[in-house]
Design a protein around this motif. Structure first.
Motif, PDB file in Angstrom:
ATOM      1  N   TRP A 133       0.857  -1.186   0.000  1.00 39.61           N
ATOM      2  CA  TRP A 133       0.000   0.000   0.000  1.00 39.61           C
ATOM      3  C   TRP A 133       0.897   1.241   0.000  1.00 39.61           C
ATOM      4  N   ILE A 134       0.613   2.221  -0.877  1.00 43.16           N
ATOM      5  CA  ILE A 134       1.363   3.471  -0.919  1.00 43.16           C
ATOM      6  C   ILE A 134       0.366   4.627  -0.927  1.00 43.16           C
ATOM      7  N   ASP A 135       0.548   5.578  -0.009  1.00 42.76           N
ATOM      8  CA  ASP A 135      -0.290   6.775  -0.040  1.00 42.76           C
ATOM      9  C   ASP A 135       0.553   8.010   0.243  1.00 42.76           C
ATOM     10  N   GLY A 136      -0.064   9.178   0.087  1.00 39.63           N
ATOM     11  CA  GLY A 136       0.621  10.434   0.352  1.00 39.63           C
ATOM     12  C   GLY A 136      -0.355  11.528   0.684  1.00 39.63           C
ATOM     13  N   ASN A 137       0.205  12.656   1.193  1.00 38.25           N
ATOM     14  CA  ASN A 137      -0.583  13.882   1.305  1.00 38.25           C
ATOM     15  C   ASN A 137      -1.692  13.786   2.340  1.00 38.25           C
ATOM     16  N   ILE A 138      -1.457  13.062   3.449  1.00 36.69           N
ATOM     17  CA  ILE A 138      -2.471  13.024   4.513  1.00 36.69           C
ATOM     18  C   ILE A 138      -2.642  14.410   5.111  1.00 36.69           C
ATOM     19  N   HIS A 139      -1.543  15.190   5.134  1.00 37.82           N
ATOM     20  CA  HIS A 139      -1.623  16.591   5.541  1.00 37.82           C
ATOM     21  C   HIS A 139      -1.586  17.456   4.283  1.00 37.82           C
ATOM     22  N   SER A 140      -2.453  18.434   4.215  1.00 39.61           N
ATOM     23  CA  SER A 140      -2.648  19.147   2.954  1.00 39.61           C
ATOM     24  C   SER A 140      -1.405  19.889   2.492  1.00 39.61           C
ATOM     25  N   ASN A 141      -0.597  20.409   3.424  1.00 37.18           N
ATOM     26  CA  ASN A 141       0.595  21.146   3.008  1.00 37.18           C
ATOM     27  C   ASN A 141       1.756  20.216   2.674  1.00 37.18           C
ATOM     28  N   GLU A 142       1.591  18.922   2.886  1.00 33.04           N
ATOM     29  CA  GLU A 142       2.645  17.950   2.563  1.00 33.04           C
ATOM     30  C   GLU A 142       2.382  17.408   1.158  1.00 33.04           C
ATOM     31  N   ILE A 143       2.477  18.317   0.211  1.00 37.48           N
ATOM     32  CA  ILE A 143       1.924  18.083  -1.113  1.00 37.48           C
ATOM     33  C   ILE A 143       2.683  17.049  -1.921  1.00 37.48           C
ATOM     34  N   GLN A 144       4.032  17.013  -1.804  1.00 42.45           N
ATOM     35  CA  GLN A 144       4.792  16.184  -2.734  1.00 42.45           C
ATOM     36  C   GLN A 144       4.559  14.692  -2.543  1.00 42.45           C
ATOM     37  N   GLY A 145       3.941  14.291  -1.435  1.00 39.43           N
ATOM     38  CA  GLY A 145       3.560  12.895  -1.290  1.00 39.43           C
ATOM     39  C   GLY A 145       2.682  12.428  -2.434  1.00 39.43           C
ATOM     40  N   GLY A 146       1.842  13.332  -2.959  1.00 41.06           N
ATOM     41  CA  GLY A 146       1.000  12.978  -4.102  1.00 41.06           C
ATOM     42  C   GLY A 146       1.813  12.677  -5.341  1.00 41.06           C
ATOM     43  N   GLU A 147       2.792  13.536  -5.631  1.00 47.04           N
ATOM     44  CA  GLU A 147       3.627  13.323  -6.816  1.00 47.04           C
ATOM     45  C   GLU A 147       4.532  12.109  -6.648  1.00 47.04           C
ATOM     46  N   PHE A 148       5.041  11.870  -5.449  1.00 52.70           N
ATOM     47  CA  PHE A 148       5.917  10.726  -5.230  1.00 52.70           C
ATOM     48  C   PHE A 148       5.160   9.406  -5.402  1.00 52.70           C
ATOM     49  N   ALA A 149       3.944   9.338  -4.869  1.00 53.19           N
ATOM     50  CA  ALA A 149       3.127   8.133  -5.051  1.00 53.19           C
ATOM     51  C   ALA A 149       2.757   7.957  -6.521  1.00 53.19           C
ATOM     52  N   LEU A 150       2.410   9.065  -7.187  1.00 56.71           N
ATOM     53  CA  LEU A 150       2.097   9.003  -8.620  1.00 56.71           C
ATOM     54  C   LEU A 150       3.309   8.528  -9.406  1.00 56.71           C
ATOM     55  N   TYR A 151       4.492   9.002  -9.035  1.00 57.56           N
ATOM     56  CA  TYR A 151       5.704   8.585  -9.735  1.00 57.56           C
ATOM     57  C   TYR A 151       5.896   7.070  -9.619  1.00 57.56           C
ATOM     58  N   ALA A 152       5.657   6.519  -8.443  1.00 60.14           N
ATOM     59  CA  ALA A 152       5.803   5.070  -8.258  1.00 60.14           C
ATOM     60  C   ALA A 152       4.882   4.322  -9.218  1.00 60.14           C
ATOM     61  N   ALA A 153       3.628   4.785  -9.336  1.00 59.73           N
ATOM     62  CA  ALA A 153       2.676   4.143 -10.250  1.00 59.73           C
ATOM     63  C   ALA A 153       3.126   4.284 -11.701  1.00 59.73           C
ATOM     64  N   TRP A 154       3.561   5.476 -12.064  1.00 61.04           N
ATOM     65  CA  TRP A 154       4.015   5.726 -13.439  1.00 61.04           C
ATOM     66  C   TRP A 154       5.241   4.890 -13.769  1.00 61.04           C
TER      67      TRP A 154
END
Length: 577
Positions: free
Chosen positions: A102-123
C-alpha cells in the motif's frame, strides 16, 4: 474508385504513423533506469491539483489495462472520489492472491509532494514494465495499491487558497484554534492576492530591524544599543476578531494523522484529534479497503519534511507492541533505504521526534501486522549535498539566489493596511521550504519510489521445493515438502501472531488419500506436530523470512498429486508431480 482511395489513404496514414514513430525514436535515447518513450507523459518537476493527479491516474490505467486498474475507494468529506490504482500483472492471477504494497501520500494538505511521489511510483512501475525484467517479475509476484492523495479536499485548499508553507494541516474547518468561538470564520487574509501568506513589516522609529544593504530580501536585527528602521508585524493578514492576533483563526485545525484506531487519544490529550477514531471519512475509507485486502503486507505513507524514514511506535506507551524480531526486519529494509536516499535518516517516531497517538503508521502495524514506514520527504541536504548545519533561513536565501533565481521569494512591497497603515509585505512562498523546488522533485521521487519497490520486493515470496517420498511399507508412503520464503518479511508479523490477526497459512495436498498430516518441527530429531482434523490441509502459523517450513503427510494412495500453499500475506504457490 472510392475504395481504392480509402485503401491508399489508410496506407498513407499507416506510413505516416510509422514515420512519426521512427522520427520520435531518432530524437530520443534511453537514459538508464528511466522509461523510454512512455505511453503517458507526466512532468515531475511541478505539482498537480487533485484533478491533475486523477487525470494522470486515469491516463496510466487507460494506457496499461493489463497491469493497472483505477477505482474510487470512497468519498472525501466534500464528496471527491478517493482514487486508487491497483498495479499488478493480472495475467498471473488476481491482485488479491499476491502479497501487496500500500502506498499513499498527502495526509496533511501542506505535505503536497507525497502525491507526486506516489504518482511517480505508479508511473514508473507501469512504464518500465514492458522492457524491464525485474519490474515484469515483480508485478507477476506482487500487487501495488497506490492512492496519491488521501486528503483531496485539503490538497486543493492548499493550492487554491492563501496559505503559508505550514497551513493548513486539515480539510474540514471544525475546530476553534484559539477558542474564541469563530472556528476559522475570519480566514487567512492574502492582502496582496498572490496566494501566499508571507510576512509584514512597518517602518518605525523604535524598530529593531534593518534591511541588509547587501541583500534587501534579508532583515537584520540591530544591536541592543541601536535603533533599527523596521518593526516586525508578523504574518500577512488582519486581526479579524479584535483579539490582537493576526490570522489566528486561519483554519479550524484538526490532524488526520491523529484519527486512526490505534492508541487513539481525545483532543484534550493530543490536540488535533476529532470525536472518535475514524471520524474522518477519508481515513475510514482506507481502513475499510485495507480490511478487505488482507494481502497487504507492506505500507508506505509519504509526508514532509526533514528527510526521514520513520517507523513506529508513535508513543512510548506502545514500545512493547514492536517485537524485536520485527524490528530486525524494519532495520534491515530501512538501512538499505538510507543508502538509496542520500541525506535521509532512519528514525523512530516517539524516540527521535515526538509522541503521536492515533497515527496511521501504528494502525497499519498494530491492527493489521503490516510493516509500515512513513517517509518525511525533502531534506536541505539535497540543495548542496552537504549538511545544512542549522543554517536555516540563511541557506534558504542562498538556495533562492543560486538555484531558484529569486523565484522562491516575494520581494518586499508596500501595501496600505486597514489597521496598520503603510506596511511592506514579503517573504518566502508557501511552496518553498517544506516542498521540493521543481528541479529536485523527480530525483527524490525516484529514490523514494525505489525504496518502496525494495520494500515490496521483500514482502513474502513462497515456493514449494524439495518434495521427497519415503516408502513406509504396507501400501503407505510419507511425502515431505519444504515451503520456502525467499524474502525478508514473514507471512505473519509477531504482532499478527500475538493477536491472531490473520488466518494461518495453509499447505494442502490433493490427488492423494491422506492418512495423517504433520508440521515438521525438527526433522533430524523426528519431532512432528500432528494435525488430526483435516490432515490434507495443514495449518502453518508462520513462514519466517529467508526460512523454510516443512510439512509431512502419510498417504495410502496417490502417484500424481499437487501441493499448494495459500497465505493471506504470502500469496500462493504450488508444486505438481
Amino acid at each position: 474508385m472510392k475504395t481504392t482511395k480509402l485503401i491508399v489513404g489508410l496506407a498513407f496514414s499507416a506510413l505516416s504513423l510509422t514515420s512519426i514513430t521512427a522520427n520520435a525514436q531518432d530524437k530520443f535515447f534511453q537514459a538508464v533506469g528511466t522509461p523510454y518513450m512512455p505511453k503517458v507523459e507526466i512532468a515531475f518537476n511541478r505539482y498537480y491539483t487533485y484533478e491533475g493527479l486523477v487525470d494522470n491516474m486515469k491516463k496510466i490505467a487507460a494506457a496499461h489495462p493489463d497491469i493497472a486498474k483505477i477505482e474510487s475507494i470512497g468519498k472525501s468529506y466534500e464528496g471527491r472520489d478517493m482514487m486508487t490504482l491497483t498495479i499488478t500483472d493480472f495475467s498471473t492471477g488476481p491482485d488479491t492472491d499476491k502479497p501487496a504494497m500500500w502506498i499513499d501520500g498527502n495526509i496533511h494538505s501542506n505535505e503536497i509532494q507525497g502525491g507526486e511521489f506516489a504518482l511517480y511510483a505508479a508511473w514508473y512501475l507501469t512504464e518500465m514494465h514492458a522492457d524491464n525484467e525485474f519490474i515484469q517479475q515483480l508485478l507477476k509476484d506482487k500487487t501495488f495499491y497506490i492512492t496519491p492523495t488521501i486528503n483531496p479536499d485539503a490538497r486543493n485548499d492548499f493550492f487554491n487558497q492563501p496559505n503559508t508553507a505550514n497551513s493548513p494541516r486539515s480539510g474540514m474547518m471544525v475546530l476553534d484554534n484559539d477558542r474564541d468561538g469563530l472556528n476559522g470564520e475570519d480566514g487567512m487574509d492574502d492582502l496582496d492576492g498572490d496566494g501566499h501568506i508571507t510576512m509584514m513589516i512597518r517602518k518605525s522609529p523604535t524598530g529593531r530591524f534593518i534591511k541588509d544593504p547587501q541583500d534587501p530580501r534579508k532583515l537584520i536585527m540591530v544591536g541592543a544599543d541601536k535603533v533599527g528602521e523596521y518593526e516586525m508585524l508578523g504574518q500577512e493578514g488582519t486581526d479579524g476578531d479584535g483579539d490582537g492576533r493576526v490570522n489566528d483563526d486561519g483554519v479550524g485545525y484538526y490532524d488526520p494523522n491523529r484519527d486512526w484506531g490505534w492508541n487513539w487519544q481525545p483532543d484534550y490529550i493530543q490536540r488535533g484529534a476529532l470525536r472518535y477514531p475514524f471520524t474522518l471519512p477519508e481515513n475510514r475509507n482506507i481502513m475499510e479497503f485495507v480490511m478487505k485486502h488482507p494481502n497487504i503486507a507492506g505500507a508506505q505513507s509519504f509526508h514532509n519534511s526533514g528527510g526521514m524514514i520513520l517507523r513506529g511506535p508513535g508513543a512510548e506507551e506502545d514500545v512493547s507492541t514492536y517485537n524485536r524480531e520485527d524490528i530486525r526486519i524494519y532495520d534491515a529494509i530501512a538501512s538499505k533505504g538510507e543508502e538509496m536516499i542520500p541525506g535521509y535518516r532512519y528514525l523512530t517516531v516517539y524516540k527521535d521526534l515526538y509522541s503521536v497517538f492515533g497515527g496511521e503508521l501504528d494502525w497499519f502495524y498494530g491492527t493489521r501486522g503490516v510493516f509500515t514506514y512513513s517517509n518525511e520527504l525533502m531534506n536541505s541536504y539535497l540543495y548542496f549535498h552537504k549538511p545544512s548545519q542549522g543554517r536555516g533561513q540563511d541557506e534558504m536565501f542562498e538556495v533562492d539566489e543560486l538555484l531558484t533565481m529569486g523565484d522562491a521569494f516575494v520581494m518586499w512591497h508596500e501595501f496600505e493596511h486597514p489597521q496598520f497603515g503603510t506596511v511592506e509585505i514579503g517573504g518566502f512562498k508557501k511552496t518553498f521550504g517544506r516542498a521540493h523546488p521543481g528541479f529536485l522533485l523527480e530525483q527524490d521521487a525516484h529514490r523514494n519510489a525505489a525504496f518502496t519497490i525494495y520494500h515490496a520486493y521483500h514482502t513474502p515470496k513462497l515456493s514449494v521445493m524439495d518434495v521427497k517420498e519415503e516408502d513406509l511399507g504396507g501400501g503407505l508412503k510419507a511425502i515431505t515438502a519444504t515451503i520456502f520464503n525467499e524474502r525478508l518479511m514473514p507471512t505473519h508479523a509477531s504482532q499478527d501472531l500475538k493477536h491472531h490477526i490473520e488466518r494461518p497459512d495453509y499447505v494442502t495436498i490433493s490427488g492423494a488419500k491422506v492418512v495423517a498430516g504433520f508440521v515438521v518441527e525438527d526433522e533430524d530429531f523426528k519431532k512432528f506436530s500432528e494435525q488430526k482434523m483435516n490432515p490434507e490441509k495443514i495449518a502453518v502459523a508462520n513462514i519466517p523470512g529467508m526460512t523454510a517450513v516443512k510439512v509431512k503427510w502419510i498417504v495410502s494412495s496417490g502417484s500424481n498429486y499437487t501441493i499448494t500453499v495459500d497465505s493471506a500475506k504470502g500469496g500462493k504457490a504450488s508444486w505438481k508431480k
